[in-house]
Design a protein around this motif. Structure first.
Motif, PDB file in Angstrom:
ATOM      1  N   PHE A 278      -0.577  -4.294  -9.780  1.00 20.88           N
ATOM      2  CA  PHE A 278      -0.422  -2.930 -10.469  1.00 20.88           C
ATOM      3  C   PHE A 278       0.157  -1.875  -9.859  1.00 20.88           C
ATOM      4  N   SER A 279      -0.576  -1.630  -8.771  1.00 21.42           N
ATOM      5  CA  SER A 279      -0.307  -0.474  -7.779  1.00 21.42           C
ATOM      6  C   SER A 279       1.380  -0.420  -7.523  1.00 21.42           C
ATOM      7  N   LYS A 280       1.760  -1.650  -7.284  1.00 27.79           N
ATOM      8  CA  LYS A 280       3.236  -1.682  -6.906  1.00 27.79           C
ATOM      9  C   LYS A 280       4.101  -1.406  -7.982  1.00 27.79           C
TER      10      LYS A 280
ATOM     11  N   LEU B 245       1.182   6.991  -9.625  1.00 24.41           N
ATOM     12  CA  LEU B 245      -0.168   6.340  -9.098  1.00 24.41           C
ATOM     13  C   LEU B 245      -1.012   7.363  -8.417  1.00 24.41           C
ATOM     14  N   SER B 246      -1.770   8.022  -9.136  1.00 24.70           N
ATOM     15  CA  SER B 246      -2.596   9.132  -8.690  1.00 24.70           C
ATOM     16  C   SER B 246      -3.674   8.757  -7.607  1.00 24.70           C
ATOM     17  N   GLN B 247      -4.103   7.731  -7.413  1.00 23.49           N
ATOM     18  CA  GLN B 247      -4.933   7.254  -6.356  1.00 23.49           C
ATOM     19  C   GLN B 247      -5.184   5.777  -6.454  1.00 23.49           C
ATOM     20  N   VAL B 248      -5.504   5.103  -5.183  1.00 24.13           N
ATOM     21  CA  VAL B 248      -6.288   3.781  -5.172  1.00 24.13           C
ATOM     22  C   VAL B 248      -7.757   3.883  -4.739  1.00 24.13           C
ATOM     23  N   ILE B 249      -8.648   3.347  -5.294  1.00 22.87           N
ATOM     24  CA  ILE B 249     -10.045   3.471  -4.941  1.00 22.87           C
ATOM     25  C   ILE B 249     -10.618   2.147  -4.290  1.00 22.87           C
ATOM     26  N   GLY B 250     -11.130   2.099  -3.446  1.00 25.89           N
ATOM     27  CA  GLY B 250     -11.729   0.716  -3.078  1.00 25.89           C
ATOM     28  C   GLY B 250     -12.804   0.840  -1.864  1.00 25.89           C
ATOM     29  N   ARG B 251     -13.576  -0.204  -1.612  1.00 25.85           N
ATOM     30  CA  ARG B 251     -14.558  -0.204  -0.829  1.00 25.85           C
ATOM     31  C   ARG B 251     -14.193  -0.283   0.887  1.00 25.85           C
TER      32      ARG B 251
ATOM     33  N   GLU C  15      -0.300  -5.826   3.484  1.00 24.25           N
ATOM     34  CA  GLU C  15       0.656  -5.860   2.555  1.00 24.25           C
ATOM     35  C   GLU C  15       0.402  -4.945   1.497  1.00 24.25           C
ATOM     36  N   PHE C  16      -0.335  -4.070   1.241  1.00 23.27           N
ATOM     37  CA  PHE C  16      -0.649  -3.141   0.645  1.00 23.27           C
ATOM     38  C   PHE C  16      -0.313  -1.723   0.968  1.00 23.27           C
ATOM     39  N   LYS C  17       0.118  -1.587   2.143  1.00 12.75           N
ATOM     40  CA  LYS C  17       0.436  -0.160   2.869  1.00 12.75           C
ATOM     41  C   LYS C  17       1.558   0.337   2.202  1.00 12.75           C
ATOM     42  N   LEU C  18       1.318   0.668   0.812  1.00 12.32           N
ATOM     43  CA  LEU C  18       2.516   1.441   0.253  1.00 12.32           C
ATOM     44  C   LEU C  18       2.217   2.763   0.499  1.00 12.32           C
ATOM     45  N   ASN C  19       3.010   3.739  -0.134  1.00 15.40           N
ATOM     46  CA  ASN C  19       2.881   5.104   0.137  1.00 15.40           C
ATOM     47  C   ASN C  19       1.712   5.477  -1.056  1.00 15.40           C
TER      48      ASN C  19
ATOM     49  N   LYS D  24      -1.236 -11.476  -3.216  1.00 20.06           N
ATOM     50  CA  LYS D  24      -0.487 -10.294  -2.375  1.00 20.06           C
ATOM     51  C   LYS D  24       0.680 -11.005  -1.759  1.00 20.06           C
ATOM     52  N   LYS D  25       0.413 -12.210  -1.188  1.00 20.40           N
ATOM     53  CA  LYS D  25       1.702 -12.795  -0.314  1.00 20.40           C
ATOM     54  C   LYS D  25       2.966 -13.309  -0.973  1.00 20.40           C
ATOM     55  N   LYS D  26       2.691 -13.346  -2.436  1.00 16.33           N
ATOM     56  CA  LYS D  26       3.825 -13.876  -3.288  1.00 16.33           C
ATOM     57  C   LYS D  26       4.462 -12.968  -4.485  1.00 16.33           C
ATOM     58  N   LYS D  27       5.726 -12.542  -3.965  1.00 18.31           N
ATOM     59  CA  LYS D  27       6.365 -11.519  -4.893  1.00 18.31           C
ATOM     60  C   LYS D  27       6.686 -12.140  -6.279  1.00 18.31           C
ATOM     61  N   ILE D  28       6.534 -11.268  -7.262  1.00 15.82           N
ATOM     62  CA  ILE D  28       6.666 -11.890  -8.710  1.00 15.82           C
ATOM     63  C   ILE D  28       7.372 -10.632  -9.399  1.00 15.82           C
ATOM     64  N   ASP D  29       7.979 -11.282 -10.607  1.00 10.90           N
ATOM     65  CA  ASP D  29       8.613 -10.242 -11.733  1.00 10.90           C
ATOM     66  C   ASP D  29       7.481  -9.996 -12.516  1.00 10.90           C
ATOM     67  N   PHE D  30       6.728  -8.936 -12.185  1.00 10.80           N
ATOM     68  CA  PHE D  30       5.575  -8.429 -12.949  1.00 10.80           C
ATOM     69  C   PHE D  30       6.133  -7.992 -14.254  1.00 10.80           C
ATOM     70  N   TYR D  31       7.274  -7.580 -14.513  1.00 10.31           N
ATOM     71  CA  TYR D  31       7.873  -7.191 -15.894  1.00 10.31           C
ATOM     72  C   TYR D  31       7.928  -8.345 -17.103  1.00 10.31           C
ATOM     73  N   LYS D  32       7.845  -9.515 -16.375  1.00 11.02           N
ATOM     74  CA  LYS D  32       7.741 -10.621 -17.326  1.00 11.02           C
ATOM     75  C   LYS D  32       6.409 -11.436 -17.529  1.00 11.02           C
TER      76      LYS D  32
END
Lengths: 256, 256
Positions: A16-18, A28-34, A41-45, A114-122
């Motif tokens: 979803f974040s991606k 994407l205002s924020q991602v919150i986690g523990r 893999e998640f190290k997006l901006n 996370k490891k597997k790219k996907i066409d989220f739009y579909k």
């Protein structure tokens, strides 16, 4: 701009974040986690925070955590004007969020890692909302990131989730067994991959009822016996038998 | 030119005939079957005969009939100089043809139906032969139509066939159940198709052990109980339980 706060750092949160980051109409205002830090893999901006008490304002709070913690996590989110809180679980009722004013569900009907790219739009998004305002926001967001948005209530969604267990989890497990059998004879499990792909390709064009082949549907007891003999000392003898009997039982409907 | 006579008019016979016709180095000398006429899909430019006693000469006789009739059909073929007789069955031993001088097996590891086009060139062919001459011919033919020719003896091939039952027949049946569940709630079964495709795509990139997700592998007993409750009056309650227990049992090895 429509802002989204993603709560969770797992596979669903990641995808979803991606897609939100890639969309010009969403923020994407924020991602919150523990976790202290996000996975590699998640190290997006991303504006990441591991303190649930400092959630930033957003139009939509997307709860992407394990089913059992949705309720507890949602309590940490304070309702702000017209904000909407949604969870992303297939088997969790919308009412788990009923202490909020605006709430709903956005369930991505897909296997996400996370490891597997996907066409989220579909990826079909199954959505539900508690009122018009919630629906409007959830629908706007969902249609921004996906071309297959489907209204679906909690009861229907629960059945979709069971259905997904059969066509994904159990299918994957059948492939686990298939490769185990090959490995037991020191045969390269990769030789089976064209068959794995074609099995799925067929299902896109034909109904499973038309695509069913093999000894069970043919009532070919000679081959079934041979196979059971080969599996005699295997963990999978019993499963082969049960599944074959189930196909035999449904044979009148399934026809080769 | 290397000539091939195909015996049989089913799915395997059809796909072999088609690829032979398309290949400049091969000649389809004849197709032999019991039917008066070939099926519509099969109406290629073919020399068809329904009299097994008038088989034309060929370098290779490809027996594409049901397992139980291979032996009987093969008796009708008279050995001619260096001709080779091969069957195409996964679970039938090469020795079923031992009354001939030159014999072998060419097993296409794929799900073949006339209705569905396929890139036969990428279908693994598992080959076996009784002597050098047979091997030479079978290997030449196989490499002409396929880029993945694998030597495989009858014992190994039998296990490959069981393995294929799991990753094709049983996978298809899981999809049959999945769509049945959706239909029971009047939900369009097509919504599951992106998940079906991605499940297979994942298996091409990841090992099943890495791709396994769902309540069983997570030991998520809450969701498992919910699902069993939904399936309570269904034929598939028992299968869900057995498969889940089998995954739970293998959980130490399978890890999400």
């Amino acid at each position: 701009m429509f802002s989204v706060c993603v709560i969770g750092t797992g596979n669903v949160a990641y995808h979803f974040s991606k897609i939100i980051l890639e969309n010009k109409n969403l923020k994407l205002s924020q991602v919150i986690g523990r976790k202290k830090e996000l996975d590699f893999e998640f190290k997006l901006n991303i504006n990441y925070n591991n303190n649930l008490n400092s959630i930033a304002d957003a139009d939509l709070y997307l709860i992407c955590v394990s089913d059992v913690t949705i309720k507890e996590i949602s309590k940490k989110i304070k309702d702000k004007s017209n904000s909407v809180i949604a969870h992303c679980s297939g088997s969790t009722n919308i009412n788990v969020l009923k202490n909020h004013k605006n709430f709903g569900v956005i369930y991505p009907l897909q296997t996400l890692t996370k490891k597997k790219k996907i066409d989220f739009y579909k990826t079909p998004l199954l959505i539900e909302a508690n009122n018009r305002n919630s629906f409007k926001k959830i629908n706007f967001f969902s249609k921004s990131i996906c071309n297959q948005v489907i209204k679906c209530n909690s009861d229907e969604r629960a059945y979709v989730h069971v259905s997904a267990v059969f066509c994904n989890n159990f299918v994957n497990y059948m492939n686990f067994i298939s490769q185990k059998i090959l490995e037991s004879k020191k045969i390269d499990p990769k030789i089976i991959l064209p068959l794995v792909s074609e099995t799925a390709n067929k299902l896109v064009q034909l109904r499973p009822i038309e695509a069913q082949t093999g000894p069970a549907i043919r009532k070919d007891m000679v081959t079934i016996k041979k196979h059971l003999h080969l599996l005699e000392n295997s963990d999978f003898f019993y499963l082969y038998k049960i599944l074959t009997n189930s196909i035999l039982k449904n044979t009148d409907e399934l026809q080769e």
